[in-house]
Enzyme design. Structure first.
Site, short mmCIF file in Angstrom:
data_model
loop_
_atom_site.label_atom_id
_atom_site.label_comp_id
_atom_site.label_asym_id
_atom_site.label_seq_id
_atom_site.Cartn_x
_atom_site.Cartn_y
_atom_site.Cartn_z
N SER A 236 0.82 -1.20 0.00
CA SER A 236 0.00 0.00 0.00
C SER A 236 0.87 1.26 0.00
O SER A 236 1.81 1.36 -0.77
CB SER A 236 -0.97 -0.03 1.19
OG SER A 236 -1.98 0.94 1.05
N ASP A 331 -7.82 -4.47 -7.12
CA ASP A 331 -7.53 -3.55 -6.01
C ASP A 331 -8.49 -2.35 -6.11
O ASP A 331 -8.51 -1.64 -7.11
CB ASP A 331 -6.08 -3.08 -6.11
CG ASP A 331 -5.63 -2.24 -4.93
OD1 ASP A 331 -6.49 -1.84 -4.12
OD2 ASP A 331 -4.42 -1.99 -4.82
N HIS A 365 -6.70 -5.55 -2.50
CA HIS A 365 -5.58 -4.72 -2.04
C HIS A 365 -4.69 -5.42 -1.01
O HIS A 365 -3.47 -5.41 -1.12
CB HIS A 365 -6.14 -3.42 -1.45
CG HIS A 365 -5.08 -2.43 -1.06
ND1 HIS A 365 -4.29 -1.78 -1.98
CD2 HIS A 365 -4.68 -1.98 0.16
CE1 HIS A 365 -3.45 -0.97 -1.35
NE2 HIS A 365 -3.67 -1.07 -0.06
#
Length: 426
Positions: A236, A331, A365
């Site tokens: 991330s 994602d 994600h």
């Protein structure tokens, strides 16, 4: 409970977090319908549960490696489905397992079930699966050294071992899970916090690359470390930090970028008290609400390739380290696949071949070590709202299994160890 029904977890009811177990039931009636259930409480005290209905074979046995779930938290053959589908009763809860000293304890049970109902049913058998984050002999040392705040994990044995800096994800506090699991596999791993941990500030307005330089030097001094270069693993927001570390700092041998951005995001980046990268910001008007109450943020970030934002792009073409780019195609936090494609094109344009990339269709994600509960949505610390992370649960979980091995192989290939260098530190 029924005395003749037996629930077994093979090869053992005690294993490492990232290891699969075979769930088997025997002693049932021929073709009996039963409910298989799992439950676990995370480090915040939130209860997560899953269930699936199975029909025993003619011998009165159920084997989750062989048999398909008929209904429940998942349908079809999925040997570790009860773990993957653990879910809290409340929406937008992520399974929180941070302290590596606390194992992931899962209680499996088998219950009677009627043909057309999903009632509670009498408990026929149960077993507890203790899923350890810290393997035998791994050392865990909290670190307060200079500016560094984190935890160091070291494998048992003399080494030498490759060194890895684990940035996990950007947020307050500290997560030890991935770092410790890598240490079980033969890496000396330092996981660090940027804020919200120990005596670090609660919030920050800027990030200083010097902090990570200090962390790398700390890692290199560890007695059992034998790799010339240090590995960096991210996820991330910390993905762009990992790119900057590899682009601006020496001693980085291999970098794993998972679902990050190709530009410096949210906070300006400084090095030696000078700003080296401005921040790419989000356009909140592009955050899309959904019926569940969670928000879709996939296209909220401003375009880093737009002329006014190009200064935020991280100059990865100047990095000497090897890169492993990992993008989840579903994602919903941001468009990781597009960021990865941009980086691959840029590196090729500069004649660079120091990278490999992998895409996972149907994954979201949060690509993490395997066999933890899949998280479709949870609270986003920066946005201050619950967000969707994306992914189809079965595909996402399969991606985690594949990626976990790929990460280890990547680091072992590109972080070669020198036994003489490690011995000289002793």
């Amino acid at each position: 409970m029924s005395s003749q029904v037996r629930l077994r977890l093979l090869p053992s009811a005690r294993c490492l977090f990232d290891e699969p177990v075979q769930v088997k039931v025997s002693g049932l009636r021929s073709r009996q319908l039963v409910s298989m259930r799992a439950r676990s409480t995370d480090d915040k005290g939130v209860l997560f549960r899953s269930s699936a209905t199975y029909r025993a074979d003619g011998s009165g046995e159920v084997d989750l490696r062989r048999d398909s779930s008929l209904r429940g938290s998942y349908v079809g053959m999925e040997p570790m489905g009860l773990l993957r589908s653990l879910r809290a009763d409340a929406l937008h809860k992520k399974f929180y397992k941070s302290d590596a000293r606390n194992p992931h304890v899962v209680k499996f049970s088998v219950h009677e079930e009627e043909e057309e109902e999903e009632g509670e049913g009498r408990t026929l058998a149960e077993e507890t699966n203790e899923r350890l984050l810290m393997g035998e002999g791994v050392s865990r040392i909290p670190v307060r050294d200079g500016n560094i705040r984190g935890v160091l994990f070291t494998p048992p044995g003399a080494g030498p071992f490759p060194a890895v800096l684990d940035l996990y994800t950007f947020g307050g506090g500290l997560s030890e899970r991935r770092a410790c699991l890598l240490a079980n596999r033969g890496f000396v791993v330092l996981t660090v916090a940027l804020y919200g941990h120990d005596d670090l500030p609660k919030k920050i307005r800027e990030i200083h690359l010097d902090y990570f330089e200090e962390a790398i030097q700390f890692l290199k001094k560890q007695a059992k470390v034998g790799s010339k270069g240090v590995g960096v693993i991210s996820l991330s927001k910390s993905g762009d930090l990992a790119l900057s570390i590899a682009s601006y700092l020496p001693d980085v041998g291999a970098t794993v970028w998972i679902n990050g951005c190709s530009a410096n995001v949210a906070f300006p980046l400084y090095y030696k008290k000078s700003q080296i990268l401005p921040a790419l910001m989000a356009d909140i008007s592009k955050v899309v609400p959904t019926e569940s109450g969670a928000f879709n943020c996939k296209y909220a970030m401003q375009n880093p390739l737009a002329e006014e934002n190009r200064a935020t792009l991280i100059p990865i073409q100047q990095a000497e380290a090897r890169f492993l780019f990992v993008a989840a195609e579903d994602d919903l936090n941001w468009d990781s696949k597009a960021y990865m494609d941009e980086m691959v094109e840029r590196l090729r344009h500069h004649g660079k071949e120091n990278f490999e990339s992998v895409c996972y269709p149907g994954s979201g994600h949060y690509l993490e070590p395997p066999y933890g509960p899949y998280c479709p949505s949870s609270f986003h610390g920066v946005l201050g709202k619950p967000v969707l992370w994306g992914g189809e649960p079965r595909s996402h979980s399969a991606a985690e299994v594949h990626l976990w091995k790929k990460i280890q192989d990547f680091f072992r290939t590109h972080l070669t160890c020198d036994a003489a260098a490690a011995k000289a530190k002793l």
